[in-house]
Design a protein around this motif. Structure first.
Motif, short mmCIF file in Angstrom:
data_model
loop_
_atom_site.label_atom_id
_atom_site.label_comp_id
_atom_site.label_asym_id
_atom_site.label_seq_id
_atom_site.Cartn_x
_atom_site.Cartn_y
_atom_site.Cartn_z
N THR A 162 5.17 4.41 2.22
CA THR A 162 4.83 2.99 2.31
C THR A 162 5.15 2.54 3.73
N PRO A 163 4.78 1.33 4.10
CA PRO A 163 5.14 0.86 5.44
C PRO A 163 6.65 0.77 5.66
N HIS A 164 7.45 0.70 4.57
CA HIS A 164 8.89 0.49 4.71
C HIS A 164 9.74 1.69 4.32
N GLU A 165 9.19 2.64 3.56
CA GLU A 165 10.00 3.77 3.12
C GLU A 165 9.14 4.99 2.83
N THR A 166 9.81 6.14 2.80
CA THR A 166 9.18 7.40 2.45
C THR A 166 10.04 8.09 1.41
N LYS A 215 8.60 12.96 -9.92
CA LYS A 215 8.96 11.56 -10.12
C LYS A 215 9.62 11.01 -8.88
N GLY A 216 9.32 9.74 -8.60
CA GLY A 216 9.94 9.04 -7.48
C GLY A 216 10.03 7.56 -7.80
N ARG A 217 10.71 6.81 -6.92
CA ARG A 217 10.81 5.36 -7.09
C ARG A 217 10.38 4.69 -5.80
N ILE A 218 9.48 3.74 -5.95
CA ILE A 218 9.02 2.93 -4.82
C ILE A 218 9.09 1.48 -5.25
N PRO A 252 0.84 -1.20 0.00
CA PRO A 252 0.00 0.00 0.00
C PRO A 252 0.88 1.25 0.00
N VAL A 253 0.49 2.22 -0.81
CA VAL A 253 1.25 3.47 -0.93
C VAL A 253 0.28 4.63 -0.76
N LYS A 254 0.75 5.67 -0.08
CA LYS A 254 -0.03 6.90 0.07
C LYS A 254 0.77 8.05 -0.52
N PHE A 255 0.11 8.82 -1.39
CA PHE A 255 0.66 10.09 -1.83
C PHE A 255 0.08 11.13 -0.89
#
Length: 94
Positions: free
Chosen positions: A27-31, A53-56, A11-14
Protein backbone atom coordinates in the motif's frame (compact mmCIF):
# COMPACT_ATOMS: atom_id res chain seq x y z
CA UNK A 1 2.00 -11.48 -11.08
CA UNK A 2 0.41 -8.29 -9.83
CA UNK A 3 -3.20 -7.89 -8.70
CA UNK A 4 -4.61 -4.50 -7.75
CA UNK A 5 -7.61 -4.04 -5.44
CA UNK A 6 -9.01 -1.62 -2.85
CA UNK A 7 -9.45 -1.83 0.91
CA UNK A 8 -11.75 1.06 1.69
CA UNK A 9 -10.10 4.03 -0.03
CA UNK A 10 -6.63 2.48 0.08
CA UNK A 11 -5.18 0.99 -3.12
CA UNK A 12 -3.43 -2.33 -2.53
CA UNK A 13 -1.21 -4.39 -4.81
CA UNK A 14 -0.53 -8.08 -4.39
CA UNK A 15 2.87 -8.76 -5.94
CA UNK A 16 4.48 -12.13 -6.63
CA UNK A 17 8.00 -12.39 -8.00
CA UNK A 18 7.87 -15.38 -10.37
CA UNK A 19 11.64 -15.89 -10.33
CA UNK A 20 12.31 -15.84 -6.57
CA UNK A 21 8.83 -16.63 -5.23
CA UNK A 22 8.46 -13.70 -2.85
CA UNK A 23 4.92 -12.44 -2.21
CA UNK A 24 3.83 -9.19 -0.61
CA UNK A 25 0.95 -6.79 -0.19
CA UNK A 26 1.90 -3.17 -0.90
CA UNK A 27 0.00 0.00 0.00
CA UNK A 28 1.20 3.61 -0.09
CA UNK A 29 1.84 3.39 3.69
CA UNK A 30 2.95 -0.18 4.39
CA UNK A 31 4.23 -3.44 2.95
CA UNK A 32 3.27 -6.85 4.32
CA UNK A 33 5.45 -9.82 3.40
CA UNK A 34 3.38 -12.97 2.77
CA UNK A 35 6.11 -15.33 1.55
CA UNK A 36 9.82 -14.88 2.05
CA UNK A 37 12.00 -15.93 -0.92
CA UNK A 38 14.82 -16.87 1.49
CA UNK A 39 12.69 -19.66 2.98
CA UNK A 40 13.50 -22.99 1.20
CA UNK A 41 9.86 -24.11 1.51
CA UNK A 42 8.92 -21.23 -0.80
CA UNK A 43 10.46 -23.08 -3.74
CA UNK A 44 9.43 -26.69 -3.05
CA UNK A 45 5.78 -27.57 -2.56
CA UNK A 46 3.63 -30.45 -3.73
CA UNK A 47 0.35 -28.87 -2.64
CA UNK A 48 -1.98 -27.74 -5.42
CA UNK A 49 -3.85 -25.25 -3.22
CA UNK A 50 -2.08 -22.80 -0.91
CA UNK A 51 -3.11 -19.69 0.97
CA UNK A 52 -1.31 -16.85 2.72
CA UNK A 53 -2.72 -14.47 5.32
CA UNK A 54 -1.85 -10.87 6.08
CA UNK A 55 -3.34 -7.75 7.66
CA UNK A 56 -3.72 -4.41 5.92
CA UNK A 57 -5.45 -1.45 7.57
CA UNK A 58 -6.70 -3.78 10.32
CA UNK A 59 -8.47 -6.05 7.84
CA UNK A 60 -7.71 -9.69 7.17
CA UNK A 61 -6.37 -10.37 3.66
CA UNK A 62 -6.11 -13.92 2.34
CA UNK A 63 -4.46 -14.78 -0.99
CA UNK A 64 -5.30 -18.22 -2.35
CA UNK A 65 -3.37 -19.92 -5.16
CA UNK A 66 -4.53 -23.02 -7.05
CA UNK A 67 -2.09 -24.82 -9.33
CA UNK A 68 -3.02 -27.26 -12.13
CA UNK A 69 -2.41 -30.96 -11.52
CA UNK A 70 -0.03 -31.73 -14.39
CA UNK A 71 3.24 -29.76 -14.76
CA UNK A 72 2.03 -27.40 -12.05
CA UNK A 73 5.14 -25.22 -11.94
CA UNK A 74 5.19 -24.67 -15.68
CA UNK A 75 1.56 -23.69 -16.23
CA UNK A 76 -0.48 -20.61 -15.25
CA UNK A 77 -2.01 -20.59 -11.79
CA UNK A 78 -5.23 -19.11 -10.41
CA UNK A 79 -5.14 -16.48 -7.66
CA UNK A 80 -7.99 -15.17 -5.51
CA UNK A 81 -7.80 -12.33 -3.00
CA UNK A 82 -10.23 -12.19 -0.08
CA UNK A 83 -10.66 -9.25 2.32
CA UNK A 84 -12.59 -10.17 5.46
CA UNK A 85 -13.76 -13.39 3.72
CA UNK A 86 -15.17 -11.56 0.68
CA UNK A 87 -13.68 -12.09 -2.78
CA UNK A 88 -12.30 -8.78 -4.07
CA UNK A 89 -10.01 -9.84 -6.94
CA UNK A 90 -8.92 -12.82 -8.98
CA UNK A 91 -6.39 -13.45 -11.74
CA UNK A 92 -4.86 -16.25 -13.77
CA UNK A 93 -1.18 -16.31 -14.71
CA UNK A 94 2.35 -16.68 -13.40
Amino acid sequence: MEIEFQIGNTPVKFQRNWLFGGMRLVTPHETALLQNPANPLTHFSTRLKQSWKGRIEGKSVVVEKVRPLLLAGLRPQSYKVFVNDQLVAEAHGY
